[in-house]
Design a protein around this motif. Structure first.
Motif, mmCIF file in Angstrom:
data_model
loop_
_atom_site.group_PDB
_atom_site.id
_atom_site.type_symbol
_atom_site.label_atom_id
_atom_site.label_comp_id
_atom_site.label_asym_id
_atom_site.label_seq_id
_atom_site.Cartn_x
_atom_site.Cartn_y
_atom_site.Cartn_z
ATOM 1 N N VAL A 108 58.344 -10.027 37.122
ATOM 2 C CA VAL A 108 58.204 -11.199 36.271
ATOM 3 C C VAL A 108 57.122 -10.934 35.227
ATOM 4 O O VAL A 108 55.964 -10.705 35.580
ATOM 5 N N VAL A 109 57.536 -10.931 33.983
ATOM 6 C CA VAL A 109 56.553 -10.825 32.903
ATOM 7 C C VAL A 109 56.308 -12.247 32.427
ATOM 8 O O VAL A 109 57.116 -12.836 31.713
ATOM 9 N N GLY A 110 55.203 -12.814 32.887
ATOM 10 C CA GLY A 110 54.937 -14.249 32.709
ATOM 11 C C GLY A 110 54.639 -14.639 31.276
ATOM 12 O O GLY A 110 54.255 -13.814 30.452
ATOM 13 N N LEU A 111 54.812 -15.921 31.030
ATOM 14 C CA LEU A 111 54.548 -16.482 29.705
ATOM 15 C C LEU A 111 53.132 -16.160 29.231
ATOM 16 O O LEU A 111 52.931 -15.742 28.093
ATOM 17 N N ASP A 112 52.172 -16.354 30.120
ATOM 18 C CA ASP A 112 50.768 -16.118 29.751
ATOM 19 C C ASP A 112 50.564 -14.663 29.347
ATOM 20 O O ASP A 112 49.860 -14.352 28.398
ATOM 21 N N GLU A 113 51.227 -13.781 30.092
ATOM 22 C CA GLU A 113 51.127 -12.359 29.799
ATOM 23 C C GLU A 113 51.737 -12.035 28.434
ATOM 24 O O GLU A 113 51.186 -11.259 27.653
ATOM 25 N N LEU A 114 52.857 -12.645 28.147
ATOM 26 C CA LEU A 114 53.513 -12.439 26.854
ATOM 27 C C LEU A 114 52.616 -12.943 25.723
ATOM 28 O O LEU A 114 52.468 -12.307 24.686
ATOM 29 N N ARG A 115 52.034 -14.083 25.951
ATOM 30 C CA ARG A 115 51.174 -14.682 24.915
ATOM 31 C C ARG A 115 49.933 -13.850 24.639
ATOM 32 O O ARG A 115 49.349 -13.937 23.565
ATOM 33 N N ARG A 116 49.520 -13.069 25.606
ATOM 34 C CA ARG A 116 48.318 -12.265 25.437
ATOM 35 C C ARG A 116 48.542 -11.048 24.534
ATOM 36 O O ARG A 116 47.589 -10.430 24.082
ATOM 37 N N GLU A 117 49.800 -10.703 24.307
ATOM 38 C CA GLU A 117 50.120 -9.518 23.507
ATOM 39 C C GLU A 117 50.087 -9.819 22.011
ATOM 40 O O GLU A 117 50.858 -10.652 21.522
ATOM 41 N N LYS A 118 49.274 -9.101 21.310
ATOM 42 C CA LYS A 118 49.198 -9.282 19.865
ATOM 43 C C LYS A 118 50.538 -9.024 19.199
ATOM 44 O O LYS A 118 50.950 -9.720 18.288
ATOM 45 N N GLU A 141 59.309 -5.952 19.290
ATOM 46 C CA GLU A 141 59.014 -6.830 20.425
ATOM 47 C C GLU A 141 59.675 -6.299 21.702
ATOM 48 O O GLU A 141 59.088 -6.326 22.786
ATOM 49 N N TRP A 142 60.901 -5.829 21.538
ATOM 50 C CA TRP A 142 61.619 -5.277 22.691
ATOM 51 C C TRP A 142 60.842 -4.117 23.292
ATOM 52 O O TRP A 142 60.620 -4.037 24.496
ATOM 53 N N LYS A 143 60.428 -3.224 22.421
ATOM 54 C CA LYS A 143 59.704 -2.031 22.859
ATOM 55 C C LYS A 143 58.410 -2.429 23.572
ATOM 56 O O LYS A 143 58.078 -1.892 24.626
ATOM 57 N N CYS A 144 57.708 -3.377 23.005
ATOM 58 C CA CYS A 144 56.448 -3.838 23.579
ATOM 59 C C CYS A 144 56.656 -4.387 24.989
ATOM 60 O O CYS A 144 55.907 -4.074 25.908
ATOM 61 N N ILE A 145 57.684 -5.185 25.154
ATOM 62 C CA ILE A 145 57.923 -5.807 26.454
ATOM 63 C C ILE A 145 58.419 -4.784 27.476
ATOM 64 O O ILE A 145 58.027 -4.819 28.642
ATOM 65 N N MET A 146 59.239 -3.837 27.022
ATOM 66 C CA MET A 146 59.713 -2.793 27.933
ATOM 67 C C MET A 146 58.531 -1.991 28.474
ATOM 68 O O MET A 146 58.511 -1.604 29.636
ATOM 69 N N ARG A 147 57.538 -1.796 27.595
ATOM 70 C CA ARG A 147 56.354 -1.051 27.997
ATOM 71 C C ARG A 147 55.523 -1.876 28.993
ATOM 72 O O ARG A 147 55.016 -1.355 29.975
ATOM 73 N N LEU A 148 55.460 -3.166 28.737
ATOM 74 C CA LEU A 148 54.728 -4.064 29.643
ATOM 75 C C LEU A 148 55.297 -4.046 31.059
ATOM 76 O O LEU A 148 54.570 -4.206 32.037
ATOM 77 N N MET A 149 56.596 -3.848 31.136
ATOM 78 C CA MET A 149 57.278 -3.967 32.428
ATOM 79 C C MET A 149 56.973 -2.812 33.365
ATOM 80 O O MET A 149 57.119 -2.940 34.571
ATOM 81 N N LYS A 150 56.586 -1.693 32.785
ATOM 82 C CA LYS A 150 56.378 -0.493 33.610
ATOM 83 C C LYS A 150 55.150 -0.627 34.498
ATOM 84 O O LYS A 150 54.208 -1.320 34.154
#
Length: 150
Positions: A108-118, A141-150
Motif C-alpha cells: 500500500v502506497v498511502g496517500l500521505d506517502e504520495l503527498r510527500r513526494e515532490k 509520475e508513474w516512474k516515481c511511484i514504481m520506484r516508491l513501491m520497491k
DNA sequence: GCCAACGTTGGC
DNA sequence: GCCAACGTTGGC
C-alpha cells in the motif's frame, strides 16, 4: 500508450475482488470527463494503478491493465442498478466502460506517502477537491511511484 | 445563460 | 459524522 489511475472504494470493489475475478467491467462511471478519458484515450494494454478510496488506508494497492476498449455500460439500462440512467437510450448510450485486468498487488502506497513526494505535487488525483474516479498519470509520475513501491 | 440548491465524493 | 469541493439540475 498512457498511464491511468482507477479509484474504487474497497467496500464496493477492491483489489481483492479484482485479484479473484482476473478481469472486470469498470462500470458505473457517471462523470463525463472520466467517460471521455475511457472513450478517447484509453487503449488495451494501458497500465493503471488501482487506488483504494474512502477506507482506513487510502492509497495505491495494485497494478492493473486496460483489457478492452470502451463500450456501452450495461448498468445504465438496468432499472435495478444503482447506476440506472433513465435518460440513456440503447441506440445512443450515454455511459461507457472499459474492462480492466489484474496485473499484481503492490504494497500500500498511502496517500500521505504520495503527498510527500515532490515529483507528485501536480498529480491529478492528489489535487484538492479532485473527484474524478479515473485520472491520467504522467510517465514521470508513474516512474516515481514504481520506484516508491520497491 | 446565469446561479442557487442539491447531491455526491472522499479525507479526516 | 463533518465538511470542503465540485458536478449537475432546474427555475428564471
Amino acid at each position: 500508450m498512457k498511464y491511468w489511475l482507477f479509484k474504487s472504494e474497497p467496500s464496493a470493489y477492491g483489489i481483492d475482488d479484482l485479484a479473484r475475478d482476473g478481469v472486470t467491467a469498470w462500470t458505473g462511471v457517471r462523470n463525463y470527463q472520466a467517460r471521455n478519458f475511457m472513450r478517447d484515450q484509453m487503449r488495451p494494454g494501458d497500465p493503471g494503478f488501482f487506488y483504494h478510496s474512502s477506507c482506513e488506508e487510502p492509497g495505491i494497492v495494485g497494478i492493473i491493465e486496460v483489457a478492452r476498449p470502451a463500450y456501452a455500460d450495461p448498468t445504465q439500462f438496468d432499472r435495478k442498478s444503482r447506476y440506472y440512467d433513465p435518460g440513456a437510450a440503447r441506440e445512443e448510450p450515454r455511459w461507457l466502460n472499459v474492462d480492466v485486468k489484474f496485473v499484481r498487488r503492490t504494497r500500500v502506497v498511502g496517500l500521505d506517502e504520495l503527498r510527500r513526494e515532490k515529483a507528485l505535487r501536480k498529480m491529478q488525483v492528489l489535487q484538492r477537491g479532485n473527484r474524478l474516479s479515473i485520472t491520467p498519470v504522467t510517465p514521470a509520475e508513474w516512474k516515481c511511484i514504481m520506484r516508491l513501491m520497491k
